[in-house]
Scaffold this active site. Structure first.
Site, PDB file in Angstrom:
ATOM      1  N   CYS A  17      -3.190   1.286   6.694  1.00  0.00           N
ATOM      2  CA  CYS A  17      -4.094   0.196   8.144  1.00  0.00           C
ATOM      3  C   CYS A  17      -4.124   1.171   9.623  1.00  0.00           C
ATOM      4  O   CYS A  17      -4.791   0.931  10.478  1.00  0.00           O
ATOM      5  CB  CYS A  17      -2.471  -0.482   8.780  1.00  0.00           C
ATOM      6  N   GLU A  31       4.196  -3.586  12.442  1.00  0.00           N
ATOM      7  CA  GLU A  31       3.378  -2.629  12.917  1.00  0.00           C
ATOM      8  C   GLU A  31       2.408  -3.677  11.990  1.00  0.00           C
ATOM      9  O   GLU A  31       2.156  -3.830  10.401  1.00  0.00           O
ATOM     10  CB  GLU A  31       3.861  -2.146  11.096  1.00  0.00           C
ATOM     11  N   ASN A  67       0.403  -1.266  -0.190  1.00  0.00           N
ATOM     12  CA  ASN A  67       0.189  -0.089  -0.077  1.00  0.00           C
ATOM     13  C   ASN A  67       0.504   1.145   0.171  1.00  0.00           C
ATOM     14  O   ASN A  67       0.501   2.292  -1.020  1.00  0.00           O
ATOM     15  CB  ASN A  67      -1.226  -0.356   1.301  1.00  0.00           C
ATOM     16  N   GLU A  97       8.449   2.446  14.994  1.00  0.00           N
ATOM     17  CA  GLU A  97       8.860   2.883  13.254  1.00  0.00           C
ATOM     18  C   GLU A  97       9.728   3.923  13.152  1.00  0.00           C
ATOM     19  O   GLU A  97       9.839   4.612  12.030  1.00  0.00           O
ATOM     20  CB  GLU A  97       8.658   1.958  12.414  1.00  0.00           C
TER      21      GLU A  97
END
Length: 500
Positions: free
Chosen positions: A301, A267, A166, A476
């Site tokens: 997400c 994640e 994505n 992250e």
């Protein structure tokens, strides 16, 4: 697969940026099997490229190359690592036009969103240029006389990055920038849908001056992904794995890494709630919700999946949201005027359609959209809004990953918190209110790693990114925390003679 010529001309300004071979140890190579697979444009269902179908048998060569490169790369000074990353960042920005074009044809997202992703992705390279020189040890006052205690931080070693389709450039760079700044080497496995953008980054990393073996890319098919990923996770020379994707796959990878007790960053899924109270600025809430939900056709997400609206403003908010959403223009990402492109994979169309039918069977009303769009054989679906949503609907418990949102009514703050937290996920949550006391309570009470407070954007290079519960663990981005995911802290204890 992979034998017919492309029917699409990308018209790149610098054609040599287009790379369709795996990148290992500074070489552009084919899979040992010789097999290749097709890359499909989601906006037309047409093939426009092929890539080598790397398999588990190709993993060891890449990891060995990364391990050998680490022996020297780990000795680079922080300034040298920062300088390399700065050159990489400059090349990414210089070639943003061609990168954006490749992104459009791989993911389907509109060109304006592709540029937005590249700017977002480059914020990580820029941020970690600074982080490379901010790695610090510590000293501690010892409890015992004549003793000195201190720590140093050192790079872990070879890392493996498993990234989704994505945001393929942003997800690679968010992981690789931290790893390279820390002094680690990397083997990246892009999604089968989007390998070309990762390979272009490998080319730019090479041009920036990274030594061979420091950054490697293994494209593969969906069929070979499980075995190749397992081989990476179980390889004894891989010291850390970082993954962005579904919770289901994250659990599988976690099991693979458990045998070697590897450091792991996950994640995972979102199913994020978006709460609007009756004292909120409704225009502000709508203007935040629409890009959050419909960016890349809802395939993110951190997108809002469940929208909870206080009953007193429910009808007004629903109508305002529908009016604003009608302004979206569905089309091929490369076309001017397109503000929402296709879904990246055709299976996404089926999932959205199933959730809509389930909502209707359970008393939901389709306020806007609800249908597939027939356009150029692409994977298009209308932006869709469901009202009168209830907790019994699939959309309440399943992450959609498509251009569908549901509006759930609520009455009290306590009810909103209970509904928002009623999920195994905990990636992001959003709250809109002008009551500062309520805002702070929601910040503390919502169970998610990131909370948007009158904001639909919770992601920035300088802010820690990561979830809780079944949305994963580790960070992250952000100061110190992200680069620490790629470092080991080593403690030294020194005993002195003739000193206090």
């Amino acid at each position: 697969m992979g034998d017919a010529k492309s029917s699409i001309n990308l018209n790149l300004k610098l054609p040599e940026l287009f790379r369709d071979k795996a990148y290992v140890d500074g070489q552009w190579i084919e899979a040992k099997s010789g097999k290749r697979f097709d890359i499909i444009d989601p906006g037309s269902d047409r093939k426009f490229a092929t890539c080598p179908d790397m398999a588990a048998e190709d993993v060891d060569g890449a990891v060995q190359a990364a391990h050998l490169a680490f022996q020297s790369f780990r000795t680079y000074t922080p300034r040298a690592r920062a300088d390399l990353l700065a050159k990489f960042d400059a090349l990414i920005r210089e070639h943003r036009d061609d990168l954006a074009t490749i992104l459009v044809y791989e993911t389907g997202k509109p060109l304006v969103e592709a540029y937005g992703e590249i700017e977002y992705a480059a914020s990580f390279t820029r941020w970690f240029v600074g982080e490379a020189e901010r790695v610090q040890g510590t000293t501690f006052a010892a409890a015992i006389p004549g003793r000195r205690i201190f720590t140093i931080k050192q790079p872990l070693g070879v890392t493996a990055a498993l990234v989704p389709w994505n945001f393929p450039i942003a997800m690679i760079l968010r992981k690789a920038s931290a790893a390279l700044a820390a002094g680690c080497t990397m083997v990246a496995k892009p999604s089968p849908e989007t390998p070309l953008s990762a390979l272009t980054l490998a080319y730019l990393a090479e041009k920036a001056g990274y030594p061979k073996g420091v950054f490697n890319v293994l494209p593969t098919t969906l069929a070979n992904t499980p075995a190749l990923s397992e081989a990476l996770c179980r390889h004894p020379l891989v010291k850390k794995v970082t993954f962005t994707g579904s919770t289901r796959v994250g659990k599988i990878l976690s099991a693979h890494c458990a045998d070697g007790l590897k450091k792991l960053t996950l994640e995972l899924g979102g199913n994020c709630p978006f709460v609007v109270f009756d004292d909120a600025n409704l225009d502000q809430a709508c203007d935040a919700l629409i890009p959050l939900k419909f960016r890349h056709a809802g395939q993110a997400c951190i997108t809002a999946n469940r929208v909870y609206v206080q009953r007193g403003i429910y009808d007004r908010f629903a109508q305002l949201l529908a009016d604003k959403t009608r302004q979206l223009r569905v089309g091929h990402g490369i076309d001017k005027g397109t503000t929402m492109g296709p879904l990246t994979v055709p299976a996404g169309l089926d999932k959205v359609a199933v959730q809509i039918e389930d909502a209707k069977r359970n008393g939901g009303n389709v306020l806007l959209g609800g249908n597939r769009v027939s356009l150029n054989n692409g994977y298009f679906f209308e932006p869709t809004i469901i009202t009168n949503a209830t907790p019994s609907m699939k959309i309440a418990s399943e992450e959609t990953f498509g251009p569908l949102l549901a509006l759930f009514p609520f009455d009290t703050e306590d009810e909103a918190v209970q509904l928002a937290n009623n999920t195994s996920m905990g990636l992001a949550s959003y709250c809109f209110t002008k009551n500062v006391d309520r805002m702070w309570r929601m910040f503390e009470n919502l169970e998610a790693g990131m909370i948007g407070l009158n904001s639909g954007n919770s992601s920035a290079a300088e802010a820690p990114f990561g979830g809780i519960k079944e949305s994963g663990f580790g960070k992250e981005s952000g100061k110190d925390v992200a680069i620490n995911e790629y470092l080991v802290t080593k403690t030294g204890t020194l005993t002195l003679e003739g000193q206090y």
